[in-house]
Design a protein around this motif. Structure first.
Motif, short mmCIF file in Angstrom:
data_model
loop_
_atom_site.label_atom_id
_atom_site.label_comp_id
_atom_site.label_asym_id
_atom_site.label_seq_id
_atom_site.Cartn_x
_atom_site.Cartn_y
_atom_site.Cartn_z
N ILE A 109 0.83 -1.20 0.00
CA ILE A 109 0.00 0.00 0.00
C ILE A 109 0.87 1.26 0.00
O ILE A 109 0.50 2.29 -0.56
N ASN A 119 -7.15 -0.91 -1.88
CA ASN A 119 -6.21 -1.86 -1.31
C ASN A 119 -6.10 -1.73 0.20
O ASN A 119 -5.84 -2.72 0.89
N ARG A 120 -6.30 -0.54 0.74
CA ARG A 120 -6.35 -0.41 2.19
C ARG A 120 -7.59 -1.13 2.74
O ARG A 120 -7.52 -1.80 3.78
N TRP A 150 -5.24 3.10 -3.83
CA TRP A 150 -4.84 3.27 -2.42
C TRP A 150 -6.01 2.96 -1.50
O TRP A 150 -5.86 2.22 -0.52
#
Length: 739
Positions: free
Chosen positions: A83, A601-602, A598
């Protein structure tokens, strides 16, 4: 223009698909029956579905607010490092765009090189409205080019700063985790390879014991000699399969009994895929199979234990400082003997590669590199064909019967918008498994290292084939007329190729902008919606799953696919950096790609993906170096394109290239050594509780060699135990892994 129309069509359709997928996610993720698909990590923790009070966008708020430390606690440092790739990319893009967008766009838009070239070259020169916003619209040798040269320096300095800051951050996270008071088995273990031949009447265990008791008398505990347990693993797998099928057959029989009467015992055919052969009672058949395999497996375990003669071993210490010292020391006068290195985490050990001798590894690696090089070179041919043939104009000429389809305006626009990108994505999907196999063939002893090696190969493949291949062949062969000009004997020259390449390079930026848009709208739309895993899960649950273990397998989320996702993301960064000055508008689309990625994927790290292993952030040096490779490619691209623009001060672009190499050396010498091994300063930090040697040895014992195993699914159960181990001791015994 047609190109502009196709570009807008691509964006609109991609955006609409993304909106539909996102709305599906918001609706489906709140249904209790889908909880295990959208929040498997929370399910593994025993948390129930969310109530109505949770907002529809709470997942985004949680993902946005989560700190690096929280990500490490939930998903591990490897996921956090991945990340961090997006965080670094966003910083580079934002800081670079602060100069490039407000300065370069007006300078490019107010020049008229494209109009003039169109008037001179006619149909041989094509451009879209977006190309007027790039360097291609600047006249050769114009004073305006100074602004673009300054922009190259600006992007370079910004990239250095962001990469240095990110390396330091990941460096601190890794050291903090390594110095944690929570002990982990790999911190007390080293891998010893290339053990010399034993003396007469001396076993391999006695030899290793004697050597390490002499070299590390206070800290050495015991060793585990590497085994060749291929046959035991095969028998264990067969018994595991039989156990699962027996459980399934018993569950089916029990359901039939609940329906009324004595029930119907399940039957199956013993031939290929259960379609041919004699029909047998499933419960009796699989029970007998297990009874046959169990004594064979037990006997093979005894054989393996008695024939431990491989020239490699795992050595265990009672202190993690001693293990760190051993991993950094030369243990023999001859450097190719008694080679000691840090041990991988138990779950990621590649047992078959651990005992490969140095001479064999030294042969395997160059052979794999040669094969990889040939793969890269020969894949250029079909990539070039795709770049040339998937333009609608050329397809109609080669396949005339599709003209009836392309005459329909709506279909024409859709095909022009998506055809080249979809063809490229499908073609690239065939490669990753080959690169993983090649990396394993090098003799690498850990799964994380294999993934890093495959990711490196895939990245360079994509740069040389996707980026350079599409750029060069898309530029030179984008029109049949351009190809005819080149093949004429009198016109075939380097200057003609450079001239045509220089004229076509900026328009190729439109291809990459549409490629990026397709990736983040469609790709992240599918990722966040999880529509495909959701469909598969419900089909399995309704028609296939009869046991609790089958239900668990049906929604097992799996880890991040670093070997494909990291190179794909870095390719987008390469394209962004290369066109940051030539076509600054790409910053807008690159920002959307990395920001949506971002956030998605977090969310995946916090709620979805369960790691199979943890390498403690070893991926970051790989990512850092590929960022620098992308910057280097962009600097070389700028050097070539400024020369095409006949700018007399192009020589100034040599200095950023030299600076990039110097920055690489600085980071390698300052940060990388603490990623290759754990520093003694970090290893010397006190631990809450030193684990017993027995616990560590059991953690490193392959599942197929364990006595009294419970026939559980090792892969998924390991992931479950790993999540709890972060909050407890950090050491997970095989018994715990199989609960």
């Amino acid at each position: 223009m047609t190109a502009t129309s196709a570009f807008v069509t691509n964006l609109v359709i991609s955006f609409l698909v993304f909106v539909v997928l996102f709305v599906l996610f918001l609706i489906l993720s709140r249904r209790p029956g889908n909880f295990h698909v959208y929040y498997p990590i929370r399910a593994l923790r025993g948390e129930g579905p969310y109530g109505r009070k949770r907002g529809m966008f709470q997942w985004a708020i949680d993902a946005f607010k989560a700190t690096d430390e929280e990500l490490v606690a939930v998903a591990g440092l490897d996921a956090t490092v991945y990340i961090h790739l997006f965080t670094t990319a966003l910083e580079i893009i934002v800081y670079s765009a602060v100069f490039c967008l407000p300065v370069l766009l007006p300078i490019a838009a107010t020049d008229k090189n494209n109009v003039e070239q169109k008037a001179i070259q006619g149909e041989n020169y094509t451009y879209s409205d977006f190309d007027n916003l790039g360097m291609g619209n600047i006249r050769p040798n114009s004073p305006r080019i100074w602004a673009f040269l300054i922009a190259v320096y600006w992007v370079t300095i910004v990239t250095y700063y962001c990469l240095w800051k990110s390396y330091r951050k990941v460096f601190q996270l890794r050291n903090s985790l390594s110095a944690s008071a929570v002990a982990r088995p790999q911190q007390y273990t080293v891998l010893v390879r290339d053990i010399p031949a034993t003396e007469k009447h001396e076993s391999r265990t006695e030899q290793v014991d004697a050597f390490f008791r002499r070299t590390h008398p206070a800290a050495y505990e015991r060793c585990m000699i590497m085994h060749n347990f291929d046959k035991a693993e095969k028998l264990y797998t067969e018994r595991e399969t039989a156990t699962r099928k027996l459980e399934h057959a018993e569950a089916v029989f029990e359901l039939s009994r609940k329906a009324g009467g004595d029930g119907v015992r399940p039957m199956h055919k013993t031939g290929t895929l259960g379609l041919v052969g004699p029909k047998v009672d499933s419960i009796d058949f699989w029970t007998k199979k297990i009874q046959e395999l169990t004594p064979l497996l037990e006997e093979e375990r005894k054989v393996v234990a008695a024939e431990s003669k491989e020239d490699a071993a795992l050595v265990f210490f009672n202190d993690r400082l001693a293990a760190a010292e051993a991993a950094q020391s030369i243990h023999a006068a001859y450097a190719l003997q008694w080679q000691v290195e840090p041990a991988a985490e138990p779950r990621e050990c590649i047992w078959s590669n651990m005992h490969l001798p140095a001479w064999q590894r030294s042969i395997r690696q160059p052979v794999v590199y040669v094969i990889t090089f040939l793969t890269v070179v020969f894949y250029m041919i079909p990539i070039a064909a795709i770049s040339a043939l998937t333009t609608l104009e050329n397809l109609v000429k080669l396949v005339p019967f599709i003209k009836t389809i392309t005459d329909i305006k709506v279909l024409n626009a859709i095909l022009q918008a998506f055809l080249p990108q979809l063809a490229l994505l499908v073609f690239l999907a065939l490669l990753p498994k080959l690169l993983l196999a090649l990396s394993k063939a090098e003799g690498i002893p850990s799964q994380s290292h294999i993934v890093r090696a495959a990711a490196g190969k895939y990245f360079y493949f994509m740069v040389f084939n996707v980026f350079l291949g599409v750029t060069i062949f898309g530029a030179v062969f984008s029109s049949i007329q351009g190809f005819k000009v080149l093949i004429k004997q009198g016109n075939l020259s380097v200057s003609k190729v450079v001239e045509l390449f220089g004229a076509k390079l900026p328009p190729v930026a439109t291809f990459y902008i549409t490629y990026v848009a397709l990736k983040f709208f469609i790709g992240y739309g599918l990722q966040i919606s999880r529509i495909i895993p959701l469909i598969i899960y419900h089909i399995k649950r309704k028609f296939l799953c009869k046991t609790e273990r089958e239900h668990l397998d049906a929604w097992a989320p799996g880890p991040f696919s670093y070997h494909t996702s990291v190179p794909a993301d870095l390719l987008i960064m390469t394209v962004t950096l290369c066109y940051s000055v030539i076509a600054p508008i790409i910053f807008v689309f690159a920002f959307l790609y990395f920001f949506i990625g971002w956030l998605c994927n977090r969310n995946a790290a916090l709620n979805v993906n369960v790691p199979d292993w943890e390498s403690n952030g070893r991926m970051w040096p790989h990512i850092h170096n590929r960022f620098l490779a992308a910057l280097l490619v962009s600097q070389i691209t700028a050097l070539g394109y400024f020369a095409v623009k006949k700018f007399p001060y192009t020589v100034f672009l040599i200095f950023p290239i030299i600076a990039t190499y110097a920055f690489y050396l600085y980071c390698k010498r300052n940060f990388y050594p603490s990623f290759a091994v754990v520093s003694l300063e970090v290893a010397s930090q006190p631990v809450k509780e030193t684990p017993s040697t027995t616990t560590i040895v059991e953690a490193y014992t392959p599942t197929c060699l364990l006595d009294g195993d419970k026939f559980e699914d090792a892969e998924f159960q390991d992931a479950r135990s790993n999540m709890t181990s972060r909050s407890n001791s950090g050491i997970t015994s095989p018994a715990e892994r199989n609960v």
